[in-house]
Enzyme design. Structure first.
Site, short mmCIF file in Angstrom:
data_model
loop_
_atom_site.label_atom_id
_atom_site.label_comp_id
_atom_site.label_asym_id
_atom_site.label_seq_id
_atom_site.Cartn_x
_atom_site.Cartn_y
_atom_site.Cartn_z
N TYR A 110 -8.30 20.52 37.11
CA TYR A 110 -7.13 20.87 37.91
C TYR A 110 -6.01 21.37 37.00
O TYR A 110 -5.87 20.92 35.86
CB TYR A 110 -6.61 19.66 38.69
N TYR A 149 -16.29 16.82 37.90
CA TYR A 149 -15.45 16.36 36.80
C TYR A 149 -15.57 14.85 36.66
O TYR A 149 -15.85 14.14 37.62
CB TYR A 149 -14.00 16.79 36.98
N ARG A 159 -17.14 13.06 39.90
CA ARG A 159 -16.91 13.45 41.28
C ARG A 159 -17.77 14.64 41.63
O ARG A 159 -17.86 15.61 40.89
CB ARG A 159 -15.44 13.87 41.49
N HIS A 162 -15.98 19.55 45.16
CA HIS A 162 -15.35 19.42 46.47
C HIS A 162 -14.08 20.25 46.53
O HIS A 162 -13.48 20.59 45.50
CB HIS A 162 -15.02 17.94 46.78
N HIS A 164 -10.33 20.07 48.62
CA HIS A 164 -9.44 19.29 49.47
C HIS A 164 -8.87 20.18 50.57
O HIS A 164 -8.46 21.31 50.31
CB HIS A 164 -8.29 18.69 48.66
#
Length: 244
Positions: A110, A149, A159, A162, A164
């Site tokens: 991110y 990640y 994780r 995905h 959000h």
């Protein structure tokens, strides 16, 4: 005392028990620090909650829904098109409603000061997008497939890939924040966030569907992800004092 306008306002069905993850879920360790420790207070649905927000098209930029064209260069990774419909619990489309997304880049990182694992940032990718649904409740984004990640929830924790989603529906009481996953991800079995959903069928609704018909040849793969928020129940507010 309720006014005639108040009594005509629609009510929204409460979500059945087991619809959403428990607020305190031991395998997802940080919920122990974040969940409420006192009983929740049910607030009445008044005019503000069932009529807002009002988010018009003037608030959006031309490239807000194309995360691959927001910079001078193209981002790294597999380009994908994500489409779907925003529906209420009665199956009706929710029109002109804001849909927002945020995600990691193709390397699973991110653009955030708190994300410091050694995967490179992409100077041509911010990971943020938004759009409005059309008259049929449809939305569309062009982006890149996010990478998995690591996180420190448990040993060797990763994780699944995905995206959000935040949707408002047509009222604040329909607000929903969720995650879209990709089919056949090998990390599903060890991810406590995905597995915190109590109902297996509901859990599967968080997984997008590969959409070959919507792919663009030599350009992008496509995935379909419909989002359902609470529907309207045809009941009205009642003033108990008037019944006395």
């Amino acid at each position: 005392m309720a006014t005639p306008t108040d009594r005509r306002l629609p009510q929204y069905r409460p979500d059945p028990d087991g619809t959403h993850p428990p607020l305190d879920y031991a395998p997802y360790r940080s919920t122990a620090l974040r969940h409420p420790t006192q009983p929740l207070v049910l607030l009445p649905q008044m005019l503000t909650e069932v009529t807002g927000p009002l988010l018009g098209p003037g608030r959006l930029g031309e490239l807000d829904n194309d995360l691959t064209r927001q910079h001078a260069g193209e981002p790294q990774g597999q380009r994908i098109i994500v489409t779907g419909r925003l529906l209420d619990g009665d199956g009706r489309p929710i029109r002109d409603s804001l849909v927002e997304i945020w995600q990691a880049n193709a390397g699973g990182r991110y653009r955030h000061t708190g994300d410091r694992w050694p995967s490179p940032l992409d100077p041509n990718f911010d990971g943020l997008g938004r759009t409005l649904t059309d008259g049929d409740g449809r939305y569309e984004f062009t982006t890149v497939k996010p990478g998995a990640y690591p996180w420190k929830n448990h040993d060797n924790a990763w994780r699944p890939a995905h995206i959000h989603f935040s949707v408002f529906g047509s009222a604040f009481t329909q607000r929903l924040v969720t995650q879209m996953y990709f089919p056949d991800d090998p990390l599903f079995s060890q991810d406590p966030i995905f597995n915190s959903i109590p109902d297996e069928k509901a859990r599967q609704r968080m997984i997008s569907r590969f959409d070959l018909d919507r792919t663009e040849e030599e350009w992008a793969l496509a995935f379909q992800f419909d989002i359902v928020v609470r529907g309207r129940e045809q009941s009205v507010f009642e003033d108990e004092e008037e019944d006395e």
